[in-house]
Design a protein around this motif. Sequence first.
Motif, short mmCIF file in Angstrom:
data_model
loop_
_atom_site.label_atom_id
_atom_site.label_comp_id
_atom_site.label_asym_id
_atom_site.label_seq_id
_atom_site.Cartn_x
_atom_site.Cartn_y
_atom_site.Cartn_z
N LEU A 229 5.40 -8.88 -0.29
CA LEU A 229 4.78 -9.71 0.04
C LEU A 229 3.44 -9.96 -0.88
CD1 LEU A 229 4.15 -8.99 3.89
CD2 LEU A 229 4.61 -11.25 2.85
N PHE A 230 2.87 -8.76 -1.21
CA PHE A 230 1.71 -8.97 -2.12
C PHE A 230 1.66 -8.70 -3.57
CE2 PHE A 230 0.84 -6.79 2.13
CZ PHE A 230 0.28 -8.07 2.70
N GLY A 231 2.89 -8.29 -4.10
CA GLY A 231 3.28 -8.08 -5.49
C GLY A 231 2.65 -6.68 -6.06
N HIS A 232 3.02 -6.58 -7.09
CA HIS A 232 2.33 -5.05 -7.91
C HIS A 232 2.19 -5.50 -9.40
CE1 HIS A 232 6.95 -4.81 -8.26
NE2 HIS A 232 6.45 -4.42 -9.57
N VAL A 233 1.36 -4.57 -9.85
CA VAL A 233 1.30 -4.61 -11.30
C VAL A 233 2.02 -3.51 -11.86
CG1 VAL A 233 -1.22 -5.13 -10.82
CG2 VAL A 233 -0.74 -2.74 -11.20
N ARG A 234 2.05 -3.59 -13.24
CA ARG A 234 2.92 -2.68 -14.06
C ARG A 234 2.45 -1.52 -13.75
NH1 ARG A 234 3.97 -3.15 -20.83
NH2 ARG A 234 5.38 -1.22 -20.62
N GLY A 235 3.25 -0.42 -13.66
CA GLY A 235 3.05 1.17 -13.44
C GLY A 235 2.47 1.34 -12.06
N ALA A 236 2.41 0.25 -11.15
CA ALA A 236 2.04 0.64 -9.73
C ALA A 236 2.53 1.84 -9.33
CB ALA A 236 2.03 -0.67 -9.04
N PHE A 237 3.91 1.89 -9.79
CA PHE A 237 4.80 2.95 -9.05
C PHE A 237 5.97 3.19 -10.00
CE2 PHE A 237 5.59 -0.88 -6.85
CZ PHE A 237 7.02 -1.24 -7.17
N THR A 238 6.73 4.06 -9.71
CA THR A 238 8.08 4.62 -10.52
C THR A 238 9.00 3.34 -10.54
OG1 THR A 238 7.76 6.79 -9.94
CG2 THR A 238 9.77 6.34 -10.97
N GLY A 239 9.31 2.80 -11.46
CA GLY A 239 10.22 1.70 -11.80
C GLY A 239 9.51 0.55 -11.74
N ALA A 240 8.05 0.45 -11.58
CA ALA A 240 7.32 -0.84 -11.96
C ALA A 240 7.17 -1.09 -13.17
CB ALA A 240 6.05 -0.73 -11.16
N THR A 241 8.06 -1.43 -14.02
CA THR A 241 8.06 -1.58 -15.67
C THR A 241 7.28 -2.99 -15.65
OG1 THR A 241 10.32 -2.68 -15.50
CG2 THR A 241 10.18 -0.31 -15.93
N SER A 242 7.29 -4.00 -15.01
CA SER A 242 6.69 -5.18 -15.26
C SER A 242 5.85 -5.63 -13.97
CB SER A 242 7.62 -6.12 -15.63
OG SER A 242 8.46 -6.34 -14.52
N LEU A 247 4.83 -12.81 -2.84
CA LEU A 247 5.45 -14.00 -1.79
C LEU A 247 4.01 -14.93 -1.48
CD1 LEU A 247 8.74 -12.96 0.01
CD2 LEU A 247 8.35 -14.27 -2.00
N VAL A 248 3.19 -14.02 -1.38
CA VAL A 248 1.67 -14.56 -0.86
C VAL A 248 1.22 -15.37 -2.14
CG1 VAL A 248 -0.60 -14.13 -0.08
CG2 VAL A 248 1.23 -12.86 0.83
N GLN A 249 1.22 -15.10 -3.05
CA GLN A 249 0.67 -15.81 -4.33
C GLN A 249 1.57 -16.85 -4.73
OE1 GLN A 249 1.20 -12.33 -4.06
NE2 GLN A 249 -0.14 -11.21 -5.61
N ALA A 250 3.04 -16.68 -4.42
CA ALA A 250 3.78 -17.59 -4.64
C ALA A 250 3.75 -18.89 -3.72
CB ALA A 250 5.34 -17.18 -4.56
N ALA A 251 3.15 -18.66 -2.82
CA ALA A 251 3.04 -19.69 -1.61
C ALA A 251 1.68 -20.32 -1.87
CB ALA A 251 2.97 -19.12 -0.17
N LEU A 273 -3.64 -8.78 7.68
CA LEU A 273 -5.02 -9.33 8.40
C LEU A 273 -6.02 -9.38 7.36
CD1 LEU A 273 -6.53 -9.85 10.85
CD2 LEU A 273 -7.03 -7.27 11.40
N ARG A 274 -6.05 -8.52 6.41
CA ARG A 274 -7.04 -8.68 5.39
C ARG A 274 -6.81 -9.89 4.61
NH1 ARG A 274 -6.41 -4.24 3.04
NH2 ARG A 274 -7.75 -3.05 4.60
N VAL A 275 -5.80 -10.30 4.19
CA VAL A 275 -5.51 -11.36 3.50
C VAL A 275 -6.13 -12.77 4.35
CG1 VAL A 275 -3.68 -13.14 2.47
CG2 VAL A 275 -3.63 -10.66 2.18
N LEU A 276 -5.57 -12.70 5.66
CA LEU A 276 -6.06 -13.96 6.44
C LEU A 276 -7.46 -14.02 6.52
CD1 LEU A 276 -3.31 -13.88 9.13
CD2 LEU A 276 -3.18 -15.18 7.03
N GLN A 277 -8.18 -12.89 6.50
CA GLN A 277 -9.66 -12.82 6.78
C GLN A 277 -10.28 -13.29 5.43
OE1 GLN A 277 -10.13 -9.13 8.20
NE2 GLN A 277 -10.09 -9.53 10.30
N GLU A 278 -9.86 -12.60 4.32
CA GLU A 278 -10.68 -12.73 3.11
C GLU A 278 -9.93 -13.69 2.03
OE1 GLU A 278 -10.40 -8.98 1.17
OE2 GLU A 278 -11.52 -7.78 3.03
N ARG A 279 -8.95 -14.52 2.39
CA ARG A 279 -8.20 -15.50 1.73
C ARG A 279 -8.08 -14.93 0.42
NH1 ARG A 279 -5.40 -19.09 4.83
NH2 ARG A 279 -6.29 -19.12 6.61
N ALA A 280 -7.65 -13.71 0.22
CA ALA A 280 -7.39 -12.92 -1.20
C ALA A 280 -6.55 -11.95 -1.00
CB ALA A 280 -8.72 -12.49 -1.74
N VAL A 281 -5.76 -11.59 -2.06
CA VAL A 281 -4.60 -10.50 -1.72
C VAL A 281 -4.79 -9.74 -3.12
CG1 VAL A 281 -3.01 -12.06 -2.98
CG2 VAL A 281 -2.38 -10.16 -1.58
#
Length: 475
Positions: A229-242, A247-251, A273-281
């Motif tokens: 839903l919200f995506g991740h940055v590189r190194g955010a967790f084990t296996g996040a190599t990139s 999907l929120v950003q893709a929309a 709810l935070r995304v809908l309130q702040e219009r940011a992810v």
Amino acid sequence: MSTSTEMHATAAAAPARLLVVDDDADLLRLLAMRLQATGYDVATADSVAAARSRLGVERFDLVVSDVRLPDGDGLALFEDIRRQHPALPVILLTAHGTIPDAVEATALGVAGYLTKPFDSQALLQGIRQALQRAGPTHARSGLRADAPGSAGDTAWRAAILSRSSRMQAVLDEARLVAAADASVLIRGDSGTGKELLARAIHLASPRAAAPFVAINCGAIPEPLLESELFGHVRGAFTGATSAHQGLVQAAHGGTLFLDEIGDMPPALQVKLLRVLQERAVRPVGATRAQAVDLRIVSATHRDLDAALAAGQFRADLYYRIDVVSLQLPTLAERREDIPLLAGHFLRSLAHKYGRRLTGFAPEALEALATAPWPGNVRQLHNVVEQACALATTALIPRALVERALRVQPAEALGYAEAKRRFERNYLIQLLKLTAGNVSDAARLAERNRTEFYRLLQRHDLTPELFRGAGPDVEQ
């Protein structure tokens, strides 16, 4: 468009389809030519039987019928149409027109009544007016804003086949809400077409040129749903190599469709709810939020009010997503659409399987029209597809439809077993009637006590079980 959304979608810009019924071959040919030259898609029939056959497997926006036909009359045909397709307008033609006939036809709800010989312009005007009175959601276009060819019509590129007044009411509301940017919650059982309606709303909205992104909240494992839903940055967790865009950003700029939102885990409800309130992810592992501009359309088959009461769904999120609520009817609640949808599926699936199929036998259509349809439109598509795959004749028979519906054939008992069941049931009824008194039961059966006891032993029945408040005996 996904398979579930393709199953009853069609282009909204297609010309209105007319059925013309007349036993005068020359006039029928002339009417067809004139109407086709005006831009209509025209089919013809030369009898009541032929008209009924075409109406059973094809969809039309309007019927033009002669009153006097070799095997019936136009008023009788109109009565059939009104029962089977209540939203389909009918114009009657007659060389035997009288004021009482016209009054009766108008009182019954006929869209128009012309006496032969008639001016072709009068007929064309009557057809235009009847289609307009049928409303912006007539049979050809489930969702339609304006007349064919207008700029508004181009926006309504998604259509849902329907003649059901209940479905048309939903589509009228969808048409209105599409132009706004309010969040929409679509309720309905599985298989009723929630994603199809969501796509139709998107394509009819000012966001139509931007992405439509769909996600099933119940189909993705909870540990992966946040990242999806919200995506991740590189190194955010084990296996996040990139880095991964959610999907929120893709929309962004378009519509995010959250299917089965009632299955969203509570922790993610807070973040949404935070995304809908702040219009940011903020992607997982990121330190900064990214602005997003999107519309939320949600869907659920669950009772969200009950989920709210049980503490399984957040009230603040519920009020954010349920600005406008649309309730899709089940297929059983829009049975007049079953022949329409079945015919549409048959044509597309016949092409898929390379079969020369022309329709359903009348008994097969009856089986389709009366089935319970717990799986709704999705199940109907499945049944038609199975029947198409196995068909060996041009008309699909009832047997193939019942096989696809998994209708069990009636149990055929042998004479001995049927007699045994009847005899046991008869003895039970006698013992119940006499509260287990063998003498009274034997007298009613016109048998002596010894013979009656022998019958009870044969069927393993004990009179004591029927005395007082004993347990019920299986028949």
